[in-house]
Design a protein around this motif. Structure first.
Motif, short mmCIF file in Angstrom:
data_model
loop_
_atom_site.label_atom_id
_atom_site.label_comp_id
_atom_site.label_asym_id
_atom_site.label_seq_id
_atom_site.Cartn_x
_atom_site.Cartn_y
_atom_site.Cartn_z
N LEU A 149 1.06 0.63 -4.40
CA LEU A 149 -0.23 0.87 -5.03
C LEU A 149 -1.09 1.77 -4.15
N PRO A 150 -1.63 2.85 -4.71
CA PRO A 150 -2.52 3.72 -3.92
C PRO A 150 -3.89 3.07 -3.73
N LYS A 151 -4.50 3.35 -2.59
CA LYS A 151 -5.84 2.83 -2.32
C LYS A 151 -6.82 3.44 -3.31
N ASP A 196 0.86 -1.18 0.00
CA ASP A 196 0.00 0.00 0.00
C ASP A 196 0.90 1.23 0.00
N SER A 197 0.67 2.16 -0.92
CA SER A 197 1.57 3.31 -1.05
C SER A 197 1.52 4.26 0.13
N ALA A 198 0.42 4.31 0.86
CA ALA A 198 0.31 5.23 1.99
C ALA A 198 0.89 4.65 3.27
N THR A 199 0.69 3.35 3.48
CA THR A 199 1.08 2.75 4.76
C THR A 199 2.29 1.82 4.67
N GLY A 200 2.62 1.37 3.47
CA GLY A 200 3.70 0.40 3.32
C GLY A 200 3.28 -1.02 3.67
#
Length: 168
Positions: A73-75, A4-8
């Motif tokens: 990958l962005p949500k 996940d691009s925001a949280t890793g």
């Protein structure tokens, strides 16, 4: 690894595709830790990854074979049908049911009825089409019933102003 691009956070069950302009093509699915392992020849590859609930990402001209690759990958939701994200086809049509495929163009005389290609600016050649095995407008069209195409479930509860768009 696909994350996940925001949280890793690692993303399990993500589809991964690697190609070197069609000579070699590899596909993999990530494990519970978001990892995939593929033995390849070192070189330059176009790499793509996607999992439902995250937007697909394609990275052109990646040098692979020595160092691990992480694909963030962005949500969100985006589906160009490059990967099979398990849309459901139902109905009772005798012919012409929805199918995920490369579109075969049909014509009524010289008037195009169904396009002969996917939309520009997305990845791959697949789309969902009905009646995809003819050359004239009446070949393999939806007859004798109906056909439904249903998206996998989308959780939009955290979205402020969700919107849906599509090409037809």
């Amino acid at each position: 690894t696909v994350v996940d691009s925001a949280t890793g956070t690692p993303l399990p069950s993500a589809n991964v595709s690697m190609t070197d302009n069609g000579l070699y093509n590899w596909n993999a699915i990530t494990d519970a830790s978001g990892n995939f392992n593929q033995t390849i020849f070192g070189g330059t590859y176009d790499v793509g990854a996607g999992v439902w609930g995250h937007k697909e990402k394609f990275l052109p001209a990646q040098i692979l074979g020595i160092n691990p690759v992480t694909i963030p990958l962005p949500k969100g939701y985006y589906d160009d049908f490059f990967f099979n994200n398990n849309w459901t086809v139902s109905g009772n049509a005798a012919t012409g049911a929805w199918q995920r495929a490369e579109s075969v163009g049909t014509f009524l005389g010289t008037t195009p009825i169904q396009p002969d290609s996917d939309v520009a600016n997305d990845f791959g050649v697949n789309c969902f089409v009905t009646g995809n095995s003819g050359s004239t407008a009446s070949d393999d069209d939806v007859d004798g019933g109906y056909t439904n195409l249903t998206t996998p479930a989308m959780d939009l509860t955290t979205y402020g102003l969700p919107r849906v768009s599509f090409y037809w």
